[in-house]
Design a protein around this motif. Sequence first.
Motif, PDB file in Angstrom:
ATOM      1  N   THR A 138      29.585  -7.942 -16.199  1.00  0.00           N
ATOM      2  CA  THR A 138      29.863  -8.743 -15.004  1.00  0.00           C
ATOM      3  C   THR A 138      31.084  -8.230 -14.232  1.00  0.00           C
ATOM      4  N   ASP A 139      31.963  -7.504 -14.895  1.00  0.00           N
ATOM      5  CA  ASP A 139      33.096  -6.894 -14.202  1.00  0.00           C
ATOM      6  C   ASP A 139      32.642  -5.853 -13.180  1.00  0.00           C
ATOM      7  N   ASN A 140      31.387  -5.404 -13.287  1.00  0.00           N
ATOM      8  CA  ASN A 140      30.851  -4.395 -12.368  1.00  0.00           C
ATOM      9  C   ASN A 140      30.381  -4.992 -11.042  1.00  0.00           C
ATOM     10  N   ASP A 141      30.370  -6.304 -10.901  1.00  0.00           N
ATOM     11  CA  ASP A 141      29.756  -6.911  -9.714  1.00  0.00           C
ATOM     12  C   ASP A 141      30.383  -6.431  -8.409  1.00  0.00           C
TER      13      ASP A 141
ATOM     14  N   ARG B 200      29.897  -3.081  -3.495  1.00  0.00           N
ATOM     15  CA  ARG B 200      30.362  -1.945  -2.696  1.00  0.00           C
ATOM     16  C   ARG B 200      29.249  -0.906  -2.542  1.00  0.00           C
ATOM     17  N   PHE B 201      28.511  -0.670  -3.627  1.00  0.00           N
ATOM     18  CA  PHE B 201      27.374   0.248  -3.573  1.00  0.00           C
ATOM     19  C   PHE B 201      26.351  -0.238  -2.542  1.00  0.00           C
ATOM     20  N   ILE B 202      26.016  -1.525  -2.584  1.00  0.00           N
ATOM     21  CA  ILE B 202      25.026  -2.073  -1.653  1.00  0.00           C
ATOM     22  C   ILE B 202      25.538  -1.991  -0.212  1.00  0.00           C
TER      23      ILE B 202
ATOM     24  N   ALA C 244      18.383  -9.117 -17.421  1.00  0.00           N
ATOM     25  CA  ALA C 244      18.784  -8.180 -16.378  1.00  0.00           C
ATOM     26  C   ALA C 244      19.275  -8.985 -15.179  1.00  0.00           C
ATOM     27  N   TYR C 245      19.955  -8.298 -14.258  1.00  0.00           N
ATOM     28  CA  TYR C 245      20.411  -8.939 -13.032  1.00  0.00           C
ATOM     29  C   TYR C 245      19.966  -8.099 -11.851  1.00  0.00           C
ATOM     30  N   VAL C 246      19.320  -8.767 -10.897  1.00  0.00           N
ATOM     31  CA  VAL C 246      18.804  -8.087  -9.719  1.00  0.00           C
ATOM     32  C   VAL C 246      19.638  -8.499  -8.512  1.00  0.00           C
ATOM     33  N   PHE C 247      20.172  -7.499  -7.812  1.00  0.00           N
ATOM     34  CA  PHE C 247      20.981  -7.720  -6.613  1.00  0.00           C
ATOM     35  C   PHE C 247      20.172  -7.244  -5.409  1.00  0.00           C
ATOM     36  N   ASP C 248      19.923  -8.147  -4.449  1.00  0.00           N
ATOM     37  CA  ASP C 248      19.190  -7.719  -3.261  1.00  0.00           C
ATOM     38  C   ASP C 248      20.148  -7.105  -2.245  1.00  0.00           C
ATOM     39  N   VAL C 249      19.626  -6.674  -1.109  1.00  0.00           N
ATOM     40  CA  VAL C 249      20.475  -5.962  -0.139  1.00  0.00           C
ATOM     41  C   VAL C 249      21.475  -6.895   0.539  1.00  0.00           C
TER      42      VAL C 249
END
Length: 227
Positions: free
Chosen positions: A165-168, A173-175, A206-211
């Motif tokens: 979760t520290d990567n969120d 930033r990637f998105i 898993a965790y899915v992050f949309d745009v």
Amino acid sequence: MSNLYLSGGGDKEQTYEIDRVFAGELGSGKPLLYVPIAMNTAHISYEDCYKWIYSVMDPFGITDITMWTNLRGKTSKDLMKFGAVYIGGGNTFSLMHDILQSGFSSQLTTFIDEGGLIYGGSAGAIVMGSHLATCEHMDNNDVQLRDRSGLSYLGDYSIWCHYDTDNDDLIHRFIDTYSKPVIALNEETGLQVKNGRMEIMGTEPAYVFDVDKMKKRVEPKEFFSFS
């Protein structure tokens, strides 16, 4: 794209359930091809890599394993001798550089289109996604790979391995930079892709992050579609 297995990069205890399902689909027919070329052999030798993959697959009855440490000159005919390809972890940029320089990406696409299985672990999983910058916080681009595009076997999704979760904030930033949705896999999480839909595997979600950077939790054995 179908018959694809991805894992978040855990050890063999953490990926046991993912490996078990993969091995069960491979069965005892054609041999398994192991490709450990992402690994830095200054730290871990290919001999040790082979011992590792054998220790992972042997409990499931998979002992006929061939290792390739150089992809140059390999053809689709060479690849079709195998029932599955396992692409291991290491440096993602180095792995993609070797895949591109050898022309192996077209061989992989033909292989999976013909019903072959592909397993990607860590770096091997990241290259299956749409963009490689999900590994920038972990891997150095010493090969000076300019095109960060992945193989895009999951539509527009990129893969984030070793997720915490520290990567969120890094994922956001990637998105912001690349406008790509992200599937984040921790070290006990995997993904099976078949016929345009994905099933979460392993023991953790898993965790899915949309745009729009909306984050969705997807539990093991839960499905979602990318087509």
